[in-house]
Design a protein around this motif. Structure first.
Motif, short mmCIF file in Angstrom:
data_model
loop_
_atom_site.label_atom_id
_atom_site.label_comp_id
_atom_site.label_asym_id
_atom_site.label_seq_id
_atom_site.Cartn_x
_atom_site.Cartn_y
_atom_site.Cartn_z
N MET A 41 -2.79 -14.11 -8.96
CA MET A 41 -2.20 -14.17 -10.30
C MET A 41 -1.98 -15.60 -10.76
O MET A 41 -1.65 -16.48 -9.96
CB MET A 41 -0.87 -13.41 -10.32
CG MET A 41 -1.06 -11.94 -10.03
SD MET A 41 0.49 -11.03 -9.97
CE MET A 41 0.85 -10.91 -11.72
N GLY A 47 -4.70 -7.98 -6.20
CA GLY A 47 -4.31 -7.02 -7.24
C GLY A 47 -5.45 -6.22 -7.83
O GLY A 47 -5.34 -5.70 -8.93
N SER A 55 -13.49 -5.19 -1.36
CA SER A 55 -12.61 -6.25 -0.85
C SER A 55 -13.32 -7.24 0.05
O SER A 55 -12.82 -8.34 0.23
CB SER A 55 -11.38 -5.66 -0.17
OG SER A 55 -11.75 -4.59 0.63
N THR A 103 -6.69 -3.25 -6.78
CA THR A 103 -6.34 -1.83 -6.88
C THR A 103 -5.34 -1.59 -8.01
O THR A 103 -5.50 -0.66 -8.81
CB THR A 103 -5.76 -1.34 -5.53
OG1 THR A 103 -6.79 -1.41 -4.55
CG2 THR A 103 -5.25 0.08 -5.62
N VAL A 136 3.91 0.25 -10.31
CA VAL A 136 3.34 -0.12 -9.01
C VAL A 136 4.46 -0.49 -8.06
O VAL A 136 5.58 -0.78 -8.49
CB VAL A 136 2.37 -1.32 -9.12
CG1 VAL A 136 1.15 -1.00 -9.95
CG2 VAL A 136 3.07 -2.54 -9.69
N ILE A 183 5.52 -3.10 -5.27
CA ILE A 183 5.15 -4.41 -4.74
C ILE A 183 5.53 -4.53 -3.26
O ILE A 183 4.90 -5.24 -2.50
CB ILE A 183 5.80 -5.55 -5.59
CG1 ILE A 183 5.46 -6.93 -5.06
CG2 ILE A 183 7.28 -5.41 -5.76
CD1 ILE A 183 4.05 -7.35 -5.34
N PRO A 234 -9.74 -12.14 -3.43
CA PRO A 234 -8.91 -12.19 -2.23
C PRO A 234 -8.22 -10.85 -1.96
O PRO A 234 -7.89 -10.13 -2.91
CB PRO A 234 -7.86 -13.25 -2.58
CG PRO A 234 -8.45 -14.07 -3.65
CD PRO A 234 -9.41 -13.18 -4.40
N1 LIG Z 1 -0.21 -7.23 -11.85
C1 LIG Z 1 0.60 -6.74 -10.92
N2 LIG Z 1 1.88 -6.42 -11.21
C2 LIG Z 1 2.69 -5.93 -10.27
N3 LIG Z 1 2.35 -5.72 -9.00
C3 LIG Z 1 1.09 -6.01 -8.63
C4 LIG Z 1 0.16 -6.53 -9.57
N4 LIG Z 1 -1.01 -6.73 -8.93
C5 LIG Z 1 -0.81 -6.34 -7.67
N5 LIG Z 1 0.45 -5.90 -7.47
C6 LIG Z 1 1.00 -5.41 -6.20
O1 LIG Z 1 0.58 -6.30 -5.18
C7 LIG Z 1 0.17 -5.61 -4.01
C8 LIG Z 1 -1.28 -5.92 -3.69
O2 LIG Z 1 -2.11 -5.49 -4.77
P1 LIG Z 1 -3.42 -4.57 -4.56
O3 LIG Z 1 -3.21 -3.56 -3.52
O4 LIG Z 1 -3.78 -4.11 -5.91
O5 LIG Z 1 -4.44 -5.67 -4.05
P2 LIG Z 1 -6.01 -5.51 -3.73
O6 LIG Z 1 -6.67 -6.66 -4.35
O7 LIG Z 1 -6.45 -4.15 -4.11
O8 LIG Z 1 -6.04 -5.67 -2.15
P3 LIG Z 1 -7.22 -5.19 -1.12
O9 LIG Z 1 -8.27 -6.24 -1.19
O10 LIG Z 1 -6.56 -5.19 0.20
O11 LIG Z 1 -7.69 -3.86 -1.55
C9 LIG Z 1 0.42 -4.15 -4.30
O12 LIG Z 1 1.70 -3.81 -3.79
C10 LIG Z 1 0.42 -4.07 -5.80
O13 LIG Z 1 1.20 -3.00 -6.25
#
Ligand SMILES: Nc1ncnc2c1ncn2[C@@H]1O[C@H](COP(=O)(O)OP(=O)(O)OP(=O)(O)O)[C@@H](O)[C@H]1O
Ligand SMILES: [Mg+2]
Length: 335
Positions: free
Chosen positions: A190, A47, A168, A49, A6, A8, A43
């Motif tokens: 997290m 994370g 979301s 997605t 992924v 970040i 929120p």
């Molecule tokens: N467990 C993890 N390990 C590493 N990077 C993470 C992890 N969880 C999330 N990320 C990174 O954090 C950022 C935000 O995560 P993500 O896009 O999954 O959030 P989301 O909950 O889907 O947000 P939204 O509500 O806007 O859709 C991304 O860049 C993702 O790659």
């Protein structure tokens, strides 16, 4: 389970970090199947997605045929062995990308699952990320009902089925929650130890972990944004003010209650707090409303603490992250 890659922040690639309990939950779903579509909310940037992408890979490893839909990002995949279903799916994706009718693809999943099961009984997963925005909120509940029908009344028998959907906004959560068609499961930012692993992967120089934890409350997107801004918390909060439309008018209108909620979000739960404000903050993805239950079985991964004044978490209401709260605090100061 192999960890997916992924990003970040632009240019900072890592593997999917921590969320160990959530991955155990994926294995449990894989073993038993989901009896209802599991609708995950939490929120923004916590994370969801990333987790769904990890789940796609994990379910594949566990022998599942997987359909993955993420219309907002224009990412679709059919991780299946049957070449004709793959071709069918690829054609649909191409057409959809041409005329941008995302909803059609989301709906096509019902036919595709039927098609793939017609040939043989198997394990199948449908992973849909942010589909409600693509098909329209008014159709969200009907879509979930369709997914439930696929589970409960399949035309062709399956060995096991896993259906995961991420949403979301608090609004879609309420829309789905009115029916008994899904299992609504929250996911939080997290947990501290897991977040520290992610922090450790960020390039130097960086502020001490304690500061980053206090600013982000474990929200990985905020971590990425902080990094990209050169760790300028104030600047990120200012951006959030604009993104969330925290205009002088809005802030003045709710001034007293907003002040109180910045101090303790739980005031929005009390009898005399204006419900309209709570709805507004929920619609803007600033708070999560109604998250009383901390039983681990109710949550994806680990539940948040019962209460954390430092991170803006109350029993029933929480700021999505401390930076969300900080944006409101600054907006109040500016008027
Ligand atoms: N467990 C993890 N390990 C590493 N990077 C993470 C992890 N969880 C999330 N990320 C990174 O954090 C950022 C935000 O995560 P993500 O896009 O999954 O959030 P989301 O909950 O889907 O947000 P939204 O509500 O806007 O859709 C991304 O860049 C993702 O790659
Ligand atoms: Mg997402």
């Amino acid at each position: 389970m192999k960890r997916v890659k992924v990003e970040i922040a632009p240019g900072v690639e890592t593997e999917f970090v921590d969320r160990d309990r959530a991955l155990v939950q994926v294995v449990e779903w894989a073993e038993r199947g989901t009896r209802f579509p599991v609708v995950i909310f939490g929120p923004e940037g916590c994370g969801k997605t990333a987790f769904l992408r990890q789940a796609v890979s994990g379910l594949r490893e566990l022998g599942y045929a997987v359909f993955y839909l993420h219309p907002l990002d224009k990412v679709f995949s059919a991780e299946v062995d049957d070449p004709d279903v793959k071709t069918l799916f690829a054609d649909l994706v191409r057409k959809t990308l041409e005329d941008e009718r995302w909803g059609r693809l989301a709906l096509a999943v019902f036919d595709l699952t039927r098609e793939i099961l017609k040939k043989r009984r198997r394990k199948i997963a449908v992973i849909a990320d942010d589909v409600f925005q693509a098909i329209g909120l008014d159709k969200a509940a009907a879509y979930v009902k369709g997914l439930l029908n696929t589970i409960e009344h399949p035309v062709y028998d399956y060995e096991n089925i896993v259906v995961l959907v991420a949403a979301s906004e608090g609004v879609s959560r309420r829309e789905i929650g009115r029916h008994f068609w899904a299992e609504l499961r929250p996911m939080w930012n997290m947990p501290r130890e897991g977040f520290q692993q992610l922090y450790d992967k960020m390039p130097e120089p960086k502020p001490p972990f304690e500061d980053v934890w206090r600013w982000t409350g474990g929200n990985p997107r905020m971590l990425g944004r902080l990094y990209s801004s050169g760790w300028a918390v104030g600047r990120v909060a200012e951006d959030v003010i604009r993104e969330k439309g925290l205009t002088a008018g809005f802030v003045r209108r709710w001034g007293r209650w907003l002040e109180a909620a910045v101090g303790d979000p739980e005031v929005l739960w009390s009898g005399d707090a204006p419900e309209e404000l709570a709805r507004e903050l929920e619609a803007r993805n600033l708070i999560v409303y109604n998250m009383y239950d901390r039983r681990p079985s109710f949550w994806i991964d680990q539940p948040p603490p019962e209460r954390s004044p430092e991170l803006g978490i109350g029993k029933n209401v929480a700021w999505q992250s401390p930076i969300h709260r900080e944006a409101v605090r600054r907006a109040l100061r500016e008027v």
